[in-house]
Write an enzyme that holds these catalytic residues in place. Structure first.
Site, short mmCIF file in Angstrom:
data_model
loop_
_atom_site.label_atom_id
_atom_site.label_comp_id
_atom_site.label_asym_id
_atom_site.label_seq_id
_atom_site.Cartn_x
_atom_site.Cartn_y
_atom_site.Cartn_z
N ILE A 12 0.69 -2.14 -1.11
CA ILE A 12 1.52 -1.16 -0.40
C ILE A 12 1.14 -1.12 1.09
CG2 ILE A 12 2.21 1.27 -0.27
CD1 ILE A 12 1.56 1.43 -3.33
N PHE A 73 -4.82 3.98 2.19
CA PHE A 73 -4.48 3.39 0.89
C PHE A 73 -5.71 2.96 0.10
CE2 PHE A 73 -1.07 2.37 3.88
CZ PHE A 73 0.03 2.85 3.19
N TYR A 141 -8.87 8.35 -12.85
CA TYR A 141 -8.14 7.90 -11.65
C TYR A 141 -7.34 9.06 -11.05
CZ TYR A 141 -4.28 5.88 -8.98
OH TYR A 141 -3.35 5.63 -8.00
N HIS A 189 0.92 -3.58 -13.74
CA HIS A 189 2.24 -2.99 -13.49
C HIS A 189 3.34 -3.84 -14.13
CE1 HIS A 189 0.36 -0.81 -9.80
NE2 HIS A 189 0.06 -0.23 -10.95
N LEU A 190 4.31 -3.14 -14.72
CA LEU A 190 5.29 -3.79 -15.59
C LEU A 190 6.09 -4.91 -14.91
CD1 LEU A 190 6.74 -3.87 -18.33
CD2 LEU A 190 8.31 -2.12 -17.45
N1 LIG Z 1 0.92 0.58 -6.77
C1 LIG Z 1 1.37 1.73 -7.28
O1 LIG Z 1 2.34 1.78 -8.06
C2 LIG Z 1 0.68 3.04 -6.90
C3 LIG Z 1 1.14 4.23 -7.49
C4 LIG Z 1 0.54 5.44 -7.11
C5 LIG Z 1 -0.48 5.44 -6.17
N2 LIG Z 1 -0.93 4.26 -5.63
C6 LIG Z 1 -2.02 4.31 -4.64
O2 LIG Z 1 -1.60 3.61 -3.48
C7 LIG Z 1 -2.72 2.98 -2.85
C8 LIG Z 1 -2.42 1.51 -2.62
O3 LIG Z 1 -2.12 0.89 -3.87
P1 LIG Z 1 -1.90 -0.68 -3.97
O4 LIG Z 1 -1.11 -0.91 -5.21
O5 LIG Z 1 -1.44 -1.20 -2.69
O6 LIG Z 1 -3.41 -1.15 -4.24
P2 LIG Z 1 -4.18 -2.43 -3.70
O7 LIG Z 1 -5.38 -2.59 -4.54
O8 LIG Z 1 -3.24 -3.59 -3.57
O9 LIG Z 1 -4.61 -1.98 -2.22
C9 LIG Z 1 -5.77 -1.23 -1.95
C10 LIG Z 1 -6.50 -1.92 -0.80
O10 LIG Z 1 -7.64 -1.15 -0.43
C11 LIG Z 1 -8.76 -2.01 -0.25
N3 LIG Z 1 -9.96 -1.20 -0.52
C12 LIG Z 1 -10.32 -0.62 -1.69
N4 LIG Z 1 -11.45 0.10 -1.53
C13 LIG Z 1 -11.83 -0.04 -0.24
C14 LIG Z 1 -12.90 0.47 0.54
N5 LIG Z 1 -13.85 1.26 0.00
N6 LIG Z 1 -12.97 0.14 1.86
C15 LIG Z 1 -12.02 -0.68 2.42
N7 LIG Z 1 -10.99 -1.19 1.73
C16 LIG Z 1 -10.88 -0.87 0.42
C17 LIG Z 1 -8.53 -3.15 -1.22
O11 LIG Z 1 -9.21 -4.34 -0.84
C18 LIG Z 1 -7.01 -3.31 -1.16
O12 LIG Z 1 -6.62 -4.22 -0.15
C19 LIG Z 1 -3.91 3.25 -3.74
O13 LIG Z 1 -4.61 4.35 -3.19
C20 LIG Z 1 -3.30 3.63 -5.08
O14 LIG Z 1 -4.12 4.51 -5.79
C21 LIG Z 1 -0.38 3.06 -5.98
#
Ligand SMILES: NC(=O)c1ccc[n+]([C@@H]2O[C@H](COP(=O)([O-])OP(=O)(O)OC[C@H]3O[C@@H](n4cnc5c(N)ncnc54)[C@H](O)[C@@H]3O)[C@@H](O)[C@H]2O)c1
Length: 320
Positions: A12, A73, A141, A189-190
């Site tokens: 995202i 994120f 989570y 994810h689906l």
């Molecule tokens: N994908 C979804 O459907 C969804 C739904 C609800 C909420 N979210 C939230 O959205 C956010 C992004 O989701 P995503 O699917 O892009 O996940 P993702 O894992 O692709 O992206 C998260 C990024 O954060 C980085 N990261 C993690 N911990 C870190 C740290 N301590 N320091 C620096 N970088 C760090 C990872 O390397 C990764 O690039 C997350 O917080 C997730 O909980 C996602």
């Protein structure tokens, strides 16, 4: 002044970076690449490989790059893993955000957009889910995300850090350029699971077909990642002296079987599936009401149909 994107090499985050750059914002990314992808980074965004828990590094970035707002994120987000290893989630989600907020507080950064989740609601009391539905997460989570929302609330009250917490439902799809897409490891994810199975000629598992829904499979609300990115930009631009919480979905439920059928139409391929037992902690139906963000910020999603969402994801997946 610049915007710091924490986790901007992830699925995202990289889409939000792309949309912000299109609007000529000055962007800085920090990502420890634990789950991120170097190839998702944009050449117009300055990149720091590092952890948001590294307060020295974050404070140096804030100072050197003249950061005045943050989009956050960076987190772990596998529900199943959080049930087995909650410590990992408290550490990387709650403690890491605490550390980030301390860096903001000490350096006078007063604006943050935070990635929250529908998982904060647990089993909803009513559908569609509005923001005043009681929060009652049923996995660590979701618990870590609501803990962070509460921390944001008190950091606002005491230190004046204003926030928008965006509670995403099921995010899917990919940028129309086809250069970035959804790639988690493992993938839970689906839509990407289905598309990878089509590409690699594999069989997918459908977890439960005995839910109280018309076809027995779970119903979820899917939102295109580019529409989600647009909501972040609105949140950044319109956040003033009042912090806010918004749901982000399409107000439309689609069952797992409906997604399978839509993916068959988009890809032109038959999708092989088998029915597996239900997973613990999967509510039958999650559908968002996103009226609040539409009314207050004027958010208008553009890619609402499952065909648009799946075809954009397929455009990326078939080549990666
Ligand atoms: N994908 C979804 O459907 C969804 C739904 C609800 C909420 N979210 C939230 O959205 C956010 C992004 O989701 P995503 O699917 O892009 O996940 P993702 O894992 O692709 O992206 C998260 C990024 O954060 C980085 N990261 C993690 N911990 C870190 C740290 N301590 N320091 C620096 N970088 C760090 C990872 O390397 C990764 O690039 C997350 O917080 C997730 O909980 C996602």
């Amino acid at each position: 002044m610049s915007i710091l994107i924490c986790g901007g090499a992830g699925y995202i985050g990289s889409h939000v970076v792309l949309e912000l750059i299109k609007k000529n914002y000055d962007i800085v990314v920090i990502d420890n690449l634990s789950n991120g992808h170097k190839e998702f980074l944009q050449k117009d965004a300055r990149f720091y490989e590092g952890d948001i828990r590294d307060e020295k590094l974050v404070e140096k970035i804030i100072h050197d790059e003249k950061i005045d707002s943050v989009v956050h994120f960076a987190a772990f987000s596998l529900v199943g893993e959080s049930m087995i290893n909650p410590a990992k989630y408290y550490d990387n989600n709650v403690l890491a955000t605490f550390s980030l907020l301390n860096s903001l507080r000490k350096n006078n950064v007063k604006k943050i957009i935070f990635s929250s989740t529908a998982a904060v609601y647990g089993e909803p009391q009513s559908i569609p889910i509005t923001e005043d539905n009681p929060v009652n997460p049923i996995n660590p989570y979701g618990e870590t995300k609501i803990t962070i929302e509460k921390m944001l609330h008190w950091f606002d009250k005491a230190y004046g850090i204003k926030y928008v917490a965006l509670r995403y439902f099921n995010v899917a799809g990919a940028d129309e350029s086809g250069q970035i897409g959804e790639a988690h490891n493992p993938e839970t994810h689906l839509i990407p699971i289905i598309l990878k199975a089509v590409r690699d000629n594999k069989t997918i598992k459908i977890f439960g077909n005995d839910y109280p829904t018309p076809d027995g499979t779970c119903i979820r609300d899917y939102i295109h990642v580019t529409d989600l990115a647009a909501a972040h930009i609105l949140a950044l631009e319109k956040l003033s002296d009042q912090s806010k919480i918004y749901n982000l979905g399409n107000n439309k439920g689609l069952s797992v079987m409906e997604i399978v059928k839509a993916a068959e139409i988009v890809t032109g391929k038959k999708i092989n599936y088998e029915i597996a037992p239900r997973r613990v902690g999967d509510p039958a139906i999650l559908i968002a009401s996103s009226e609040k963000i539409k009314n207050e910020l004027g958010w208008q999603p553009k890619f609402c149909t499952p065909e648009k969402i799946i075809s954009s994801a397929w455009n990326w997946h078939k080549n990666h």
